[in-house]
Motif scaffolding. Sequence first.
Motif, PDB file in Angstrom:
ATOM      1  N   ILE A  41       0.821  -1.196   0.000  1.00  0.00           N
ATOM      2  CA  ILE A  41       0.000   0.000   0.000  1.00  0.00           C
ATOM      3  C   ILE A  41       0.863   1.258   0.000  1.00  0.00           C
ATOM      4  N   ASP A  42       0.264   2.352  -0.421  1.00  0.00           N
ATOM      5  CA  ASP A  42       0.866   3.670  -0.294  1.00  0.00           C
ATOM      6  C   ASP A  42       0.465   4.217   1.071  1.00  0.00           C
ATOM      7  N   PRO A  43       1.424   4.520   1.962  1.00  0.00           N
ATOM      8  CA  PRO A  43       1.053   4.970   3.308  1.00  0.00           C
ATOM      9  C   PRO A  43       0.242   6.259   3.309  1.00  0.00           C
ATOM     10  N   ALA A  44       0.250   6.971   2.179  1.00  0.00           N
ATOM     11  CA  ALA A  44      -0.526   8.212   2.101  1.00  0.00           C
ATOM     12  C   ALA A  44      -2.019   7.953   2.236  1.00  0.00           C
ATOM     13  N   VAL A  45      -2.448   6.678   2.102  1.00  0.00           N
ATOM     14  CA  VAL A  45      -3.872   6.361   2.245  1.00  0.00           C
ATOM     15  C   VAL A  45      -4.328   6.569   3.690  1.00  0.00           C
ATOM     16  N   MET A  46      -3.358   6.573   4.627  1.00  0.00           N
ATOM     17  CA  MET A  46      -3.669   6.775   6.043  1.00  0.00           C
ATOM     18  C   MET A  46      -3.410   8.221   6.436  1.00  0.00           C
ATOM     19  N   LYS A  47      -4.429   8.923   6.867  1.00  0.00           N
ATOM     20  CA  LYS A  47      -4.318  10.300   7.327  1.00  0.00           C
ATOM     21  C   LYS A  47      -4.560  10.329   8.832  1.00  0.00           C
ATOM     22  N   LEU A  48      -3.536  10.681   9.596  1.00  0.00           N
ATOM     23  CA  LEU A  48      -3.669  10.708  11.046  1.00  0.00           C
ATOM     24  C   LEU A  48      -4.384  11.976  11.487  1.00  0.00           C
ATOM     25  N   ASP A  49      -5.209  11.857  12.521  1.00  0.00           N
ATOM     26  CA  ASP A  49      -5.934  13.015  13.037  1.00  0.00           C
ATOM     27  C   ASP A  49      -4.985  14.056  13.624  1.00  0.00           C
ATOM     28  N   THR A  50      -3.791  13.626  14.027  1.00  0.00           N
ATOM     29  CA  THR A  50      -2.803  14.562  14.564  1.00  0.00           C
ATOM     30  C   THR A  50      -2.177  15.429  13.477  1.00  0.00           C
ATOM     31  N   GLY A  51      -2.341  14.994  12.221  1.00  0.00           N
ATOM     32  CA  GLY A  51      -1.716  15.714  11.114  1.00  0.00           C
ATOM     33  C   GLY A  51      -0.294  15.271  10.836  1.00  0.00           C
ATOM     34  N   ALA A  52       0.258  14.393  11.690  1.00  0.00           N
ATOM     35  CA  ALA A  52       1.622  13.909  11.482  1.00  0.00           C
ATOM     36  C   ALA A  52       1.665  12.989  10.268  1.00  0.00           C
ATOM     37  N   PRO A  53       2.760  13.022   9.492  1.00  0.00           N
ATOM     38  CA  PRO A  53       2.855  12.130   8.335  1.00  0.00           C
ATOM     39  C   PRO A  53       3.067  10.693   8.763  1.00  0.00           C
ATOM     40  N   VAL A  54       2.441   9.760   8.049  1.00  0.00           N
ATOM     41  CA  VAL A  54       2.663   8.339   8.320  1.00  0.00           C
ATOM     42  C   VAL A  54       4.036   7.927   7.832  1.00  0.00           C
ATOM     43  N   ASP A  55       4.497   8.546   6.769  1.00  0.00           N
ATOM     44  CA  ASP A  55       5.765   8.159   6.162  1.00  0.00           C
ATOM     45  C   ASP A  55       6.697   9.353   6.100  1.00  0.00           C
ATOM     46  N   GLN A  56       7.866   9.225   6.690  1.00  0.00           N
ATOM     47  CA  GLN A  56       8.854  10.293   6.601  1.00  0.00           C
ATOM     48  C   GLN A  56       9.459  10.311   5.200  1.00  0.00           C
ATOM     49  N   PRO A  57       9.620  11.491   4.570  1.00  0.00           N
ATOM     50  CA  PRO A  57      10.089  11.550   3.192  1.00  0.00           C
ATOM     51  C   PRO A  57      11.575  11.270   3.017  1.00  0.00           C
ATOM     52  N   THR A  58      12.375  11.418   4.072  1.00  0.00           N
ATOM     53  CA  THR A  58      13.815  11.232   3.926  1.00  0.00           C
ATOM     54  C   THR A  58      14.359  10.417   5.085  1.00  0.00           C
ATOM     55  N   ALA A  59      15.568   9.872   4.877  1.00  0.00           N
ATOM     56  CA  ALA A  59      16.227   9.116   5.936  1.00  0.00           C
ATOM     57  C   ALA A  59      16.830  10.072   6.953  1.00  0.00           C
ATOM     58  N   GLN A  60      16.609   9.807   8.229  1.00  0.00           N
ATOM     59  CA  GLN A  60      17.180  10.610   9.297  1.00  0.00           C
ATOM     60  C   GLN A  60      18.339   9.835   9.903  1.00  0.00           C
ATOM     61  N   VAL A  61      19.558  10.347   9.727  1.00  0.00           N
ATOM     62  CA  VAL A  61      20.745   9.603  10.125  1.00  0.00           C
ATOM     63  C   VAL A  61      21.110   9.900  11.576  1.00  0.00           C
ATOM     64  N   SER A  62      21.270   8.853  12.363  1.00  0.00           N
ATOM     65  CA  SER A  62      21.798   8.970  13.715  1.00  0.00           C
ATOM     66  C   SER A  62      23.176   8.308  13.713  1.00  0.00           C
ATOM     67  N   ALA A  63      23.696   7.970  14.866  1.00  0.00           N
ATOM     68  CA  ALA A  63      25.024   7.357  14.909  1.00  0.00           C
ATOM     69  C   ALA A  63      25.112   6.409  16.092  1.00  0.00           C
TER      70      ALA A  63
END
Length: 490
Positions: A207-229
């Motif tokens: 599925i495309d996660p965009a089909v899910m819209k959270l009531d909080t407005g937060a995105p279901v899918d982050q658009p980029t990788a967030q690098v930690s270490a």
Amino acid sequence: MSTPFDRAAACPSCGAPITFRFAGAMAQVCKHCKFVVARTDRDLRAVGRVADLVDIPTPLQLGVTGRWGNEPFVVDGRVQLDRASAPGAPWQEIFIAFPASGRWTWVAFAQGRWYATTEAPLPLNGLPQWSSLQPGGRVHLEGHGMFTVVEVGSRRVISAEGEMPYVAAPGVVTGFVDIAGPRGEFGTLDYGDGRMIPPKLYLGRQIDPAVMKLDTGAPVDQPTAQVSAVACPNCGGNLPLAAPGTTERIVCRYCGTASDLTKGALVALGQVPRPPMEPYVPLGAEGQLRGTRVLCIGFVIRGCTVEGERYRWREYLLYGGPSVGYLWLMEEDGAWQLVTPLSPGEVQPMGSTASYQGRTYALKQSVHAEVEYVIGEFYWKVEIGEAVQATEYEGEGGKVSIEQAPTEVSVSFCSPLPGKELAAAFHLPPPPSPSFGGGTSASAGTVVVIVVVLIVVLLILIALSDCGGGGGGVIFIPSGGGSPSFGGGK
């Protein structure tokens, strides 16, 4: 707020109140004692205590509400599982309920892809025997169609929270088979625990996660990788971590220590030999490749032996964030390919050909490919000597690659990638020209060119000899094989 489906009782383990809010829920984890409590027609039964939840990031936290298309949903539970044969790399499945209709679905995120599955009727003759199914094989499920077997394995529940339709007792090993269909369908044959939980069939699709819209407005899918270490447990070197939710193994680029990622920390396993060459695309490099932001997180050298000759090629693992997942670069003798994973159900091998998107690809070669060197971050427990049967089909636009491991199969499409485009994507100097250096054997393509040159020289010498009246001779011409070149890693 209560619903008509509420059922309240005391936890059979600790006595705390338990309320089942969703009609489809047949089990719940008690918030107080962490026992899985099964709901029966007559009472509640404690079936086992779960461990603490593993920190696997997800926007679909328990209690989160939203809309799936036009229908409201609530995240009602989740379960975390681990492979019985290779523990230490748990994954999780999210139980989503639709209160208005009473239906439900499981949602899972794996290797950059989102899947949703729902229980489907079993075939009239039941599920095929678990031991009879092999990765890459085909299985017909009466009433549902033909599927490709992706993985055959066994798993166990390690943790859970909230409600869920069915769940095996924690620690009990159950067999499963993942399957894929030709049009994006995905499913799991769940063979149950042989006691309380009977076999189940779950079918759905990517599925495309965009089909899910959270009531909080937060995105279901982050658009980029967030690098930690994380720090290497052996040398203390700083190792970027691009995909903490799916990474299973990291091999230190500085000292070669292989470690498993467990609860956010690295557990050292031992050292592996360093690659005999530096990667052309440095680990940690960020690029914009064909419109996609990617990070280079892993480097592998693999090889195979054909007629006594060793051939080697190099592979780079790229991560494009949760919305893209993993891609590969493959380089052999200066020729580059972009390797994109496919669903195994999309490709239909038929002897000497394979069908993909209505096109036919011809068999090029099939070899026993082995991992020789590895550094970086990987989504499976990669090991030196790990081997697959790699089969390649060539046709319009590139090559289809099928890699067969003992428990699973992976499929990918390899499309040519000009070296100049790759260099521009990562802001690197042009890639090196083909050579015999770097500690790897020359490719068979290079060998063939050399053989041809030698033959031409020999023919010229024979012609000169004939002109001088010498006798004719017999020339032995060695045969040149195809150049093994497979991408896609696992």
